[in-house]
Scaffold this motif. Sequence first.
Motif, mmCIF file in Angstrom:
data_model
loop_
_atom_site.group_PDB
_atom_site.id
_atom_site.type_symbol
_atom_site.label_atom_id
_atom_site.label_comp_id
_atom_site.label_asym_id
_atom_site.label_seq_id
_atom_site.Cartn_x
_atom_site.Cartn_y
_atom_site.Cartn_z
ATOM 1 N N GLY A 56 -54.302 -15.190 22.872
ATOM 2 C CA GLY A 56 -54.074 -16.098 21.763
ATOM 3 C C GLY A 56 -54.268 -15.414 20.428
ATOM 4 N N ASP A 57 -53.948 -16.130 19.364
ATOM 5 C CA ASP A 57 -54.018 -15.581 18.012
ATOM 6 C C ASP A 57 -55.381 -15.901 17.397
ATOM 7 O OD1 ASP A 57 -53.550 -14.574 15.515
ATOM 8 O OD2 ASP A 57 -51.854 -15.878 15.052
ATOM 9 N N LEU A 58 -56.345 -15.012 17.598
ATOM 10 C CA LEU A 58 -57.712 -15.259 17.144
ATOM 11 C C LEU A 58 -57.833 -15.323 15.626
ATOM 12 C CD1 LEU A 58 -59.816 -12.963 19.514
ATOM 13 C CD2 LEU A 58 -59.835 -15.459 19.454
ATOM 14 N N ASP A 59 -57.063 -14.512 14.927
ATOM 15 C CA ASP A 59 -57.195 -14.450 13.472
ATOM 16 C C ASP A 59 -56.053 -15.133 12.733
ATOM 17 O OD1 ASP A 59 -55.330 -12.601 14.258
ATOM 18 O OD2 ASP A 59 -56.404 -10.856 13.479
ATOM 19 N N ASN A 60 -55.217 -15.864 13.467
ATOM 20 C CA ASN A 60 -54.130 -16.659 12.882
ATOM 21 C C ASN A 60 -53.186 -15.845 12.001
ATOM 22 O OD1 ASN A 60 -54.964 -19.031 14.134
ATOM 23 N ND2 ASN A 60 -56.238 -19.683 12.406
ATOM 24 N N ASP A 61 -52.957 -14.589 12.391
ATOM 25 C CA ASP A 61 -52.064 -13.743 11.602
ATOM 26 C C ASP A 61 -50.685 -13.613 12.228
ATOM 27 O OD1 ASP A 61 -52.680 -12.171 13.768
ATOM 28 O OD2 ASP A 61 -53.114 -10.362 12.605
ATOM 29 N N GLY A 62 -50.438 -14.351 13.311
ATOM 30 C CA GLY A 62 -49.100 -14.374 13.878
ATOM 31 C C GLY A 62 -48.838 -13.409 15.003
ATOM 32 N N ASP A 63 -49.883 -12.856 15.609
ATOM 33 C CA ASP A 63 -49.669 -12.047 16.807
ATOM 34 C C ASP A 63 -50.734 -12.374 17.845
ATOM 35 O OD1 ASP A 63 -51.911 -10.619 15.868
ATOM 36 O OD2 ASP A 63 -50.641 -9.161 14.850
ATOM 37 N N THR A 64 -50.505 -11.947 19.069
ATOM 38 C CA THR A 64 -51.371 -12.309 20.181
ATOM 39 C C THR A 64 -52.477 -11.283 20.372
ATOM 40 O OG1 THR A 64 -49.546 -13.420 21.311
ATOM 41 C CG2 THR A 64 -51.462 -12.839 22.647
ATOM 42 N N ASP A 65 -53.707 -11.748 20.348
ATOM 43 C CA ASP A 65 -54.886 -10.928 20.603
ATOM 44 C C ASP A 65 -55.370 -11.184 22.031
ATOM 45 O OD1 ASP A 65 -54.966 -10.188 17.743
ATOM 46 O OD2 ASP A 65 -55.581 -12.270 17.464
ATOM 47 N N LEU A 66 -56.223 -10.298 22.534
ATOM 48 C CA LEU A 66 -56.693 -10.384 23.911
ATOM 49 C C LEU A 66 -58.212 -10.344 23.949
ATOM 50 C CD1 LEU A 66 -54.441 -7.488 25.320
ATOM 51 C CD2 LEU A 66 -53.756 -9.840 24.900
ATOM 52 N N VAL A 67 -58.808 -11.186 24.780
ATOM 53 C CA VAL A 67 -60.242 -11.128 25.033
ATOM 54 C C VAL A 67 -60.427 -10.864 26.517
ATOM 55 C CG1 VAL A 67 -62.446 -12.335 24.955
ATOM 56 C CG2 VAL A 67 -60.779 -12.652 23.122
ATOM 57 N N VAL A 68 -61.117 -9.776 26.838
ATOM 58 C CA VAL A 68 -61.267 -9.320 28.221
ATOM 59 C C VAL A 68 -62.716 -9.478 28.654
ATOM 60 C CG1 VAL A 68 -60.935 -7.404 29.821
ATOM 61 C CG2 VAL A 68 -59.423 -7.647 27.830
ATOM 62 N N ALA A 69 -62.915 -10.155 29.773
ATOM 63 C CA ALA A 69 -64.246 -10.298 30.366
ATOM 64 C C ALA A 69 -64.414 -9.229 31.435
ATOM 65 C CB ALA A 69 -64.425 -11.690 30.961
ATOM 66 N N ASN A 70 -65.497 -8.459 31.329
ATOM 67 C CA ASN A 70 -65.777 -7.378 32.264
ATOM 68 C C ASN A 70 -67.006 -7.693 33.104
ATOM 69 O OD1 ASN A 70 -63.696 -5.568 31.305
ATOM 70 N ND2 ASN A 70 -64.958 -5.258 29.483
ATOM 71 N N VAL A 71 -66.991 -7.303 34.367
ATOM 72 C CA VAL A 71 -68.140 -7.503 35.241
ATOM 73 C C VAL A 71 -69.232 -6.501 34.873
ATOM 74 C CG1 VAL A 71 -68.960 -7.498 37.623
ATOM 75 C CG2 VAL A 71 -66.656 -8.320 37.097
ATOM 76 N N ASN A 72 -70.432 -7.011 34.678
ATOM 77 C CA ASN A 72 -71.593 -6.176 34.369
ATOM 78 C C ASN A 72 -71.375 -5.286 33.148
ATOM 79 O OD1 ASN A 72 -73.149 -7.213 36.394
ATOM 80 N ND2 ASN A 72 -73.020 -5.441 37.736
ATOM 81 N N ALA A 73 -70.699 -5.810 32.136
ATOM 82 C CA ALA A 73 -70.425 -5.030 30.933
ATOM 83 C C ALA A 73 -70.114 -5.974 29.786
ATOM 84 C CB ALA A 73 -69.265 -4.065 31.166
ATOM 85 N N ALA A 74 -70.048 -5.408 28.594
ATOM 86 C CA ALA A 74 -69.731 -6.191 27.403
ATOM 87 C C ALA A 74 -68.269 -6.614 27.407
ATOM 88 C CB ALA A 74 -70.037 -5.370 26.156
ATOM 89 N N ALA A 75 -68.006 -7.764 26.801
ATOM 90 C CA ALA A 75 -66.634 -8.250 26.654
ATOM 91 C C ALA A 75 -65.917 -7.451 25.568
ATOM 92 C CB ALA A 75 -66.635 -9.733 26.310
ATOM 93 N N ARG A 76 -64.602 -7.440 25.641
ATOM 94 C CA ARG A 76 -63.770 -6.776 24.643
ATOM 95 C C ARG A 76 -62.958 -7.808 23.871
ATOM 96 N NH1 ARG A 76 -65.728 -1.640 24.161
ATOM 97 N NH2 ARG A 76 -65.994 -0.673 26.214
#
Length: 615
Positions: free
Chosen positions: A491-511
């Motif tokens: 989804g567009d997290l910063d509302n600038d008109g492009d698609t951003d990604l949020v990645v959940a990692n096992v036993n690690a920090a999210a991206r």
Amino acid sequence: MATKARTRETWLRFPERTHRAAITAIVASATASTVLVSCHQPRSTEPAHPNDAPHAPSAVADTVRAQDWFVDRAAESGLAFTHTNGMAGQFYFPEMLPAGVAMVDFDNDGDLDLYFTQARALDKGGAASGGAAPTTGAASHGGRLFRNELAVGGDGSRRLRFVDVTERAGIVATGYGMGVATGDIDNDGCTDLYLTNVGPNQLLRNNCDGTFSDISKKSRTDDPGWAVSASFFDYDRDGWLDLYVGNYVRWDIGSDQKCTGLTGRRDYCTPAVYRPQGDRLFHNEGNGTFADVTGTALKGGPYGPALGVSTADFDSDGWLDVYVANDGKENVLWMNQRDGTFKNTALLAGAALAADGRPKGSMGVDAGDFDNDGDEDLFTTQLPTEGNNLYVNDGTGLFEDRSAPSGLGPQSRGYTGFGTAWFDYDHDGWLDLFIANGAIEAIRERPNDPFPYGERKQLFRNRRDGTFENVSSKAGAAFEAIEVSRGVAFGDLDNDGDTDLVVANVNAAARVLVNTYRSDAHWIGLRLLDAQGKRDMVGARIEVVRAGAPTLRRRARSDGSYASANDPRVLIGLGESAGPLDAVRVHWPDGTTSEWRGMAIDRWHALRQGEGAKE
């Protein structure tokens, strides 16, 4: 055929008590056949991928290069979330399948917030039968909700800032978290959360004041099994979001199996060791409760183990259907019969098995019109030796496996895919693909790695001719990180008109991978709302008509990927199409259609049902 042909290594492991018998049986069969199945040969018959080498993920991912298309902004945005699967050397089966993430504007301030599912140590005391499993640790250590405090400067610059508001929101996630689904169940304009768990699921009602109330039992959606992915969608077009829950297998700690490969090495079990658990379909009664209509609505279909769920109108009849990615079993295509029931047509439709007639270890899934021919095609992620699958829709709900000629199958061998989605990262009007990878079997080439399951992420560019180019090496330093990635929200997290990604990692920090790709291509963003301007109309289909260019067809959805929930808004790349659009046509979930003409591009619009010209 070679005497050691590689076949689906991951799903041919055995409980320890049957290990010797299994070896004896396989060796005996080998004397009468030229094929010997081995579970611990090299992970692929193709050259080893660079992700098989030892790596220090943080050192690479924290290095931002000037040409990166996606940049990890987690640290600078204040997003402090690290997943834990609770592993303590027991190899409990659920530990390798978390975790999901949701993009959701829970406070209706116009930007997307984030919810992450969380697991914890599994505990043997008091394990319930039928799939439930207890957990240890404080409730505050469960899933976390982060409010997006997006700041937009006078020069148009944008700065993400995330603040943990879990306790303030009253969220207490009590289960061993797997995934999350989002939807407005009571049409009050505030998005609710459904948490899938090992054990009873939770439905958290948004109180529209920044807080949530747990209505799991009251709503009758506290399914006690092991669910991973779920979807809110209005299958009967009555104006209320119903709920499909994809269940995995029947597991509890009391019946946990100890599994090994043929070499005797301890590792995580496979779904073949356990019985699949039936999915559930809940009908929204319109009063805050749901009725389990599985027995009457889902007739004649095989069940599970379900990992991915995607809803779309696959035969273009105006009614939403359901596609379920099953792990090691044939996939299911529930076609809506428009009378409150569904029929599984996956086998006849060509979407149940691979081209060779075998089931695959399907995990992530998404539907989208990648070839711009007006219908919803399917993509599923698979195991290292299988290659990912592309099913191309002929427009009637019949599919052809184009995994090999598209290049998506061969180019994914050696990887274990999970979260995925069709999205247009470069705004050229053609849908591309992102895939989050992470093994479920220890990678033998990393004997000194304490958690040897990490793999690189992948990005594929649509070549517009039915084939795809692997552009992962150009996408950014974050794509070089070796991580055990699972759920991904788009989804567009910063509302600038492009698609951003949020990645959940096992036993690690999210991206938080912010899209920084720059081009002269144009776009239009649409938020589709009901007549009152409250609820996001997931399931609505959009046609964008442009002079001298193909009509683009997209849909509003929050499901798909893996155990995650996406931005329900629709972002459409327009390529070189400049100036106002000829028409934007919306087919609403209830079957009505509206049209807007002359809409401005390169900006977000909110469209209400009932406005615009009616057809």
